[in-house]
Write a protein that holds these residues in place. Sequence first.
Motif: not given
Length: 107
Positions: A22-51
């Motif tokens: 599948n060449t329709s999607k573009k792969e992106i490579c970068t450095d990032a920091v893993v962050r916890w944005g709070g529990d999604p059940a309590a309006d948080g964003t859960g685990w995400h990457l900060y780029v």
Amino acid sequence: MKKTLFIIALAAITAASCKKVNTSKKEICTDAVVRWGGDPAADGTGWHLYVASDNITAFKYPDNLPDDFKVAGLQVAVCYEPTDRDFICFCMQPLPKMVHITFIKRH
């Protein structure tokens, strides 16, 4: 004659079993920091990457972050593909799109 039919059948089976890339999607490579944005059940964003780089600062919401990498503040090298799936959150519209990790390693 039987040998020719066998070779044609073998070639057809081999061609049919090949995976299309599948060449329709573009792969992106970068450095990032893993962050916890709070529990999604309590309006948080859960685990995400900060780029953050020279011209972009963004949060990326993976659909497949491995448990071994769910460590707040962990610096990683990551490759991901954008998806068409919305990240469901109490965020400003339009909703951010999720990403699918294809490679990740610790720094």
